[in-house]
Design an enzyme around this catalytic site. Structure first.
Site, PDB file in Angstrom:
ATOM      1  N   LYS A   1       0.751  -1.255   0.041  1.00 27.92           N
ATOM      2  CA  LYS A   1      -0.191  -0.049   0.071  1.00 27.92           C
ATOM      3  C   LYS A   1       0.790   1.324  -0.063  1.00 27.92           C
ATOM      4  O   LYS A   1       0.474   2.325  -0.758  1.00 27.92           O
ATOM      5  CB  LYS A   1      -0.854  -0.088   1.389  1.00 27.92           C
ATOM      6  CG  LYS A   1      -1.247   1.440   1.600  1.00 27.92           C
ATOM      7  CD  LYS A   1      -1.915   1.230   2.997  1.00 27.92           C
ATOM      8  CE  LYS A   1      -0.655   1.357   4.010  1.00 27.92           C
ATOM      9  NZ  LYS A   1      -1.254   1.475   5.476  1.00 27.92           N
ATOM     10  N   THR A   2       1.797   1.468   0.777  1.00 31.93           N
ATOM     11  CA  THR A   2       2.819   2.358   0.953  1.00 31.93           C
ATOM     12  C   THR A   2       3.450   2.484  -0.400  1.00 31.93           C
ATOM     13  O   THR A   2       3.753   3.755  -0.849  1.00 31.93           O
ATOM     14  CB  THR A   2       3.824   2.478   2.175  1.00 31.93           C
ATOM     15  OG1 THR A   2       2.906   1.964   3.266  1.00 31.93           O
ATOM     16  CG2 THR A   2       4.430   3.685   2.266  1.00 31.93           C
TER      17      THR A   2
ATOM     18  N   ASP B   1      -4.084   8.341   4.258  1.00 31.77           N
ATOM     19  CA  ASP B   1      -3.616   6.982   4.624  1.00 31.77           C
ATOM     20  C   ASP B   1      -4.477   6.378   5.534  1.00 31.77           C
ATOM     21  O   ASP B   1      -5.132   6.991   6.344  1.00 31.77           O
ATOM     22  CB  ASP B   1      -2.161   7.034   4.854  1.00 31.77           C
ATOM     23  CG  ASP B   1      -1.513   5.648   5.095  1.00 31.77           C
ATOM     24  OD1 ASP B   1      -2.240   4.666   4.481  1.00 31.77           O
ATOM     25  OD2 ASP B   1      -0.473   5.471   5.608  1.00 31.77           O
ATOM     26  N   GLU B   2      -4.662   5.206   5.844  1.00 21.66           N
ATOM     27  CA  GLU B   2      -5.473   4.721   6.851  1.00 21.66           C
ATOM     28  C   GLU B   2      -7.214   5.229   7.107  1.00 21.66           C
ATOM     29  O   GLU B   2      -7.505   5.665   8.019  1.00 21.66           O
ATOM     30  CB  GLU B   2      -4.860   4.752   8.487  1.00 21.66           C
ATOM     31  CG  GLU B   2      -3.590   4.179   8.196  1.00 21.66           C
ATOM     32  CD  GLU B   2      -3.189   2.658   8.434  1.00 21.66           C
ATOM     33  OE1 GLU B   2      -4.187   2.195   8.344  1.00 21.66           O
ATOM     34  OE2 GLU B   2      -2.079   2.277   8.732  1.00 21.66           O
TER      35      GLU B   2
ATOM     36  N   GLN C   1      -8.894  -3.550   9.043  1.00 25.85           N
ATOM     37  CA  GLN C   1      -7.701  -3.293  10.047  1.00 25.85           C
ATOM     38  C   GLN C   1      -8.204  -2.130  10.628  1.00 25.85           C
ATOM     39  O   GLN C   1      -7.448  -1.229  11.261  1.00 25.85           O
ATOM     40  CB  GLN C   1      -6.362  -2.907   9.261  1.00 25.85           C
ATOM     41  CG  GLN C   1      -5.971  -4.238   8.767  1.00 25.85           C
ATOM     42  CD  GLN C   1      -4.395  -3.911   8.314  1.00 25.85           C
ATOM     43  OE1 GLN C   1      -3.415  -3.624   8.871  1.00 25.85           O
ATOM     44  NE2 GLN C   1      -4.054  -4.037   6.832  1.00 25.85           N
TER      45      GLN C   1
ATOM     46  N   ARG D   1       0.899  -9.668  10.815  1.00 26.92           N
ATOM     47  CA  ARG D   1       2.105  -8.987  11.163  1.00 26.92           C
ATOM     48  C   ARG D   1       3.375  -9.819  10.762  1.00 26.92           C
ATOM     49  O   ARG D   1       4.396  -9.368  10.453  1.00 26.92           O
ATOM     50  CB  ARG D   1       2.444  -8.452  12.482  1.00 26.92           C
ATOM     51  CG  ARG D   1       1.578  -7.418  13.079  1.00 26.92           C
ATOM     52  CD  ARG D   1       1.314  -6.171  12.136  1.00 26.92           C
ATOM     53  NE  ARG D   1       0.201  -6.371  11.337  1.00 26.92           N
ATOM     54  CZ  ARG D   1      -0.212  -5.528   9.966  1.00 26.92           C
ATOM     55  NH1 ARG D   1       0.831  -4.621   9.785  1.00 26.92           N
ATOM     56  NH2 ARG D   1      -1.254  -5.867   9.324  1.00 26.92           N
TER      57      ARG D   1
END
Length: 793
Positions: free
Chosen positions: A51-52, A238-239, A269, A640
């Site tokens: 994503k980043t 973002d997020e 998330q 993670r």
DNA sequence: TAAGGCAAACTTTTT
DNA sequence: GTTTGCCTTA
């Protein structure tokens, strides 16, 4: 220097001519997310799907294609860490050419920047102070004391959280709906209004205000809004799943014109609902922005298939989701490992050994560095068991996200002194340190100062001076107070004329070079010396004393990266992080919340027990919604892990000093058996705990985790759809396991001692213990009383 | 006024 | 088991 000068446009034509490097290595979905520059885009990015990378490539693409100047892009993140990383990565794409994007930052830092420009529109001055929750609480306490409210029944904390929630929903005092009227003993809105008034007089605002004031300004001043709509041609968020209503409005207002908004997020998330985040924002993006292009990033580059399958199965239990199917090309790797332990200490011991083994490569795998391993817990108090264990075995560890540096008492005290030096009228800072170190100014003296200051409508420092003049404060206290006042005045003049200045182009904030003012680092040291603050900790004989002095030194060191005290204070109120630069490899210990956005080759997920995880409290407070958020937390935790993921639970745990027997988490049930390997704790249950085991096999079978309720539930769960109600599954289990105990039987439990069975529910026994009263306990850990002596403990 | 002792409350997660 | 805050005493 204006950012128009510093960020000279890269020639669009030159860029078009050669292949854009940032487009290399993008998969088709990422590519689409990067290419669709105009109009609303929702990028649904699963965990570990790059994503980043896509986000930064998008920024690079916007800049290189000549569509936007760096100053024309608004890029918003939630954390400073994320902002920093994005800055770094955009820089990597563009090299030195771009000096940085002025509007890349957190919601709060960007809002603060905007608000400094237009503060007067909401009745503030542009040098307003930003209060943290501690200041906020003290302020509210004052209000409540003044109103004669019993702090026991109506604690300030409660009021603080009510006000926070309202601000998260973008309700100003006059906008709080009547349905909330009963809040805080029917006086919630009243105190909210009073609090806001007080903030205004103090020229201060809290975190929520930063956003809310911006929204207010945008709504009340279309001209201001319009200028920013024009300035920010492209918006990236973002997020997005973590945005609350205020942030949502903030974004919507800014994007209203061109609708060039790209929101990146993952509904699976969303773990900040308790803080006001609205998953709904992401779920209804397409309705908010008709014609939105929705891009799904589903190829996972992080985890092995087993890990991915486990995570997917767990999250599939949630109803409210947009739905994604993560896949990977990675080779199978190891299954997710599941293990049950006797108690929390045993769990910590076992994980310690595992970490040790893995770091030495004993398991036939390549050795992992300690940096590659992490222990992710639900609640911070779980960390202690690990710290204790790691300390005894000398395992280097690092706790991430513990009490933050700038929230420590000594740091906040020191900062209060600095704030006073910069602005002597800062009443909150004054209150904090008038009597720290002790100056013989107790409650009475402070009330006198307050009274006189209020009567004369002056800040507390001046009020204090008047109080001495009027002889209302006498003796030892008066002398010390006078010295303090003089010190503050002297420090203030030493701070000098430096400050933030608006350039002609209102885009930029420039820090004027220091004149003949004293070096701010020396000044800071001097302030701490002259105030007696350093000395106070030198004389302190508690074990924390040296540590606190150490922290003060750190604080002074942190000053080095700032031009002056003002600049430091401005940034520090928003950047509450503490990244100590240590080079030694260490295992990380952190909360699941803290782990979002991170990845580790090896991850341990301890404490998967009902009540702890999922947390009882969030289920009590938010019911099914709470449970779903907990499940997303489980999903975050599992995802993670890159290579090895180990989930564990303990049968007994000490909760505020009391032993409690625990049931394995319902999330354990939801793990897919095909992707999980159940481990047996070495030699732990081998020794005849089982009440009726007579043969060796029976013993062995009963002894291991296969026989634990969690494992049985796990197997039952995987035979039927996960969405089946929990009750139904329990019924099945109850039918399969014959109770080994009868009501009335006298039994023994290792931690609780002797007791009598009062009720049998499948695996669960209700037992009236002689010492610790009634409890429900898993049958596995119970021995008939007559066998108690045989138990090898 | 300050320090020390005792009881109570408490433990989710934090920009 | 820990911390916080209230109350007592010097």
């Amino acid at each position: 220097m204006s950012d128009f000068n510093s960020d000279l446009p890269l020639s669009a034509r030159a860029m078009a001519a050669r292949p854009a490097p940032y487009l290399d290595g993008l998969n088709p979905a990422q590519r689409q997310a990067v290419d669709t520059l105009d109009g609303p885009v929702l990028m649904l990015a699963g965990a570990g799907t790059g994503k980043t990378k896509a986000l930064t490539a998008r920024i690079a693409h916007l800049l290189n294609s000549g569509r936007a100047y760096p100053s024309g892009i608004l890029a918003v993140t939630f954390t400073n860490k994320a902002a920093r990383e994005m800055k770094l990565r955009v820089g990597g794409y563009l090299g030195e050419a771009v000096e940085g994007m002025p509007w890349l930052g957190t919601f709060h830092s960007i809002s603060a920047k905007l608000l400094r420009r237009h503060a007067e529109l909401v009745g503030l001055k542009s040098n307003f102070t930003i209060l943290d929750s501690d200041d906020q609480l003290r302020l509210l306490k004052q209000l409540l004391v003044a109103a004669n409210i019993d702090d026991k029944r109506w604690p300030a904390r409660l009021l603080a959280s009510i006000i926070d929630q309202w601000k998260n929903r973008a309700w100003r005092p006059d906008q709080v709906p009547s349905s909330e009227a009963s809040a805080f003993n029917n006086r919630g809105t009243e105190f909210y209004a009073a609090y806001q008034d007080r903030l205004k007089t103090l020229n201060a605002c809290d975190f929520g205000d930063l956003l809310l004031h911006c929204v207010t300004i945008f709504q009340a001043h279309p001209d201001v809004l319009q200028s920013y709509q024009q300035r920010f041609r492209y918006i990236l968020v973002d997020e997005y799943q973590d945005t609350n209503v205020a942030q949502y409005l903030w974004l919507r207002l800014l994007a209203e014109g061109h609708k060039n908004i790209c929101c990146v997020g993952d509904d699976d998330q969303s773990i900040y609902g308790w803080r006001g985040a609205e998953v709904g924002n992401i779920l209804r993006f397409e309705r908010d922005f008709p014609g939105a292009v929705v891009v799904r990033l589903e190829q996972n580059y992080r985890s092995t298939p087993h890990i991915l399958a486990a995570a997917s199965q767990v999250i599939a239990g949630n109803e409210d989701r947009l739905g994604k199917t993560l896949w990977t090309e990675a080779r199978a790797g190891e299954k997710v490992r599941l293990i049950g332990h006797w108690d929390g200490e045993e769990e910590a011991r076992w994980i310690g050994e595992q970490v040790e083994d893995l770091s030495q490569g004993t398991r036939g795998l390549n050795p992992f560095s300690l940096n590659q391993m992490a222990i992710l817990v639900r609640a911070s108090h779980q960390m202690r068991a690990f710290e204790d264990r790691f300390l005894t075995i000398g395992m280097p560890y690092r706790v991430i996200g513990g009490p933050r540096f700038y929230e420590r008492m000594e740091i906040r005290d020191a900062m209060a002194y600095f704030r006073l030096a910069v602005s002597p009228g800062d009443d909150l800072a004054f209150e904090r340190i008038v009597n720290t170190p002790k100056r013989g100014l107790g409650d009475k003296a402070q009330q006198t100062i307050q009274r006189i200051a209020r009567a004369n409508a002056v800040p507390l420092v001046q009020g204090a001076a008047l109080a001495i003049e009027a002889g209302e404060i006498k003796g030892r206290g008066a002398a010390q107070l006078r010295a303090l006042i003089e010190n503050i005045a002297r420090w203030h003049s030493a701070v000098g004329t430096t400050g933030m200045v608006e350039a002609e182009d209102d885009l930029v904030e420039v820090i004027r070079p220091e004149g003949d003012a004293q070096n701010h680092i020396e000044l800071a040291e001097q302030i701490l010396e002259e105030s007696g603050y350093t000395e106070m900790w030198l004389n302190d004989k508690t074990p924390e004393g040296p540590g606190r002095l150490e922290n003060l030194k750190e604080l002074i060191k942190a000053l080095e990266s700032f031009e002056n005290l003002q600049g430091f204070l401005e940034h520090i109120s928003l950047i509450m992080e503490n990244d100590s630069d240590d080079t030694e490899a260490k295992v990380s210990i952190m909360t699941l919340h803290g782990s979002k956005g991170l990845e580790f080759p090896v991850v341990f997920l301890p404490g998967w027990e009902d009540g702890l995880f999922p947390s009882q409290r969030s289920m009590d407070e938010s019911g099914l919604k709470g449970l779903e958020e907990e499940r997303r937390l489980a999903y975050v935790g599992i995802t993670r892990a890159e290579q090895l993921c180990t989930i564990s639970f303990a049968a007994n745990r000490r909760v505020y000093g009391q032993w409690q027997s625990q049931m394995p988490s319902r999330f354990v049930d939801e793990l897919p058996a095909a992707h999980v390997e159940v481990l047996t704790p070495p030699g732990l249950y081998g020794g005849g705990i089982a009440p009726v085991a007579s043969t060796i096999e029976e013993r062995a079978q009963r002894a291991d985790v296969y026989n634990s309720p969690g494992w049985r539930r796990l197997q039952t769960a995987t035979e039927r759809p996960v969405s089946q109600p929990r009750e139904a599954r329990n019924m099945v289990i109850d039918g399969t396991s014959a109770p080994a105990f009868e009501v009335g039987a006298r039994v023994f439990h290792q931690k609780f001692g002797y007791g009598r069975v009062t009720l049998v529910e499948g695996d669960k026994l209700f037992i009236e213990f002689e010492k610790s009263g009634p409890r429900h306990v898993v049958a596995k850990f119970i021995v008939p009383a007559e066998q108690a002596d045989d138990v090898p403990f």
